[in-house]
Scaffold this motif. Sequence first.
Motif: not given
Length: 224
Positions: A30, A36, A52-54, A65, A89, A106, A108
């Motif tokens: 981002d 991400f 999905v992990r940030k 996550s 996302v 954003s 999650l």
Amino acid sequence: MCGFPLLGTTTYDGPGNTYGYDHARAIAIDGSGNVFVVGDEEPLGGSSDWRVRKYSGSLAVLLASTSYGGPGGDFDTANSVALNGAGDVVVVGHEGYDWLVRRYNSTLTTLLSTTNYNGPGDFIDVAYSVAVDGSGNIVVAGWETGSVGGTNWRVRRWDPTLLSLLSSTDYSSLGNGWDGASSVAVDASGNVVVVGVESSSAGGANWRVRKYNQSLTTLLDTND
């Protein structure tokens, strides 16, 4: 020997632990440099779930996550991720035998919208790549099982909320075998460029690159 410094690294072991198979498949960054990562993990008990992990830009901090396992308990995989102008996302992949597209905020923490797609063959369909155009519309490319056997390219374009399908197109080569789109990008004019594989009428398989207008109604160019 001189080397370049490693700026950051991280790993992830899913709930299946030692015997589970976990696979990171795609990445997006981002405007703040946060990372991400999407892919799949094998939970205890088999099959696979989306993950999905940030991370922070340094990869030192896990910021958020989320996971997803479809109701059928089948293999679910996230294959690609893109960010829109609002920081939402967008993740695409498959849920069992169908395409799945999910849009998160954003952090999650909230699923904003979701949609799926079951191709004409009512069998295995996989979304492989996603891009967001300048208007926030969501363009997804992958493959579908055809109604007469083999697989076809499929490109679908939704509005930014995923509530409206704006356009769709497919492609099947003369070989009428295994054809699949692997990646999609949108240029500054909104044209959609898709790459993938096509079966050859002479046997084997070839690259194929196809360029469409924004609405997917006109094929502007293709490699021969």
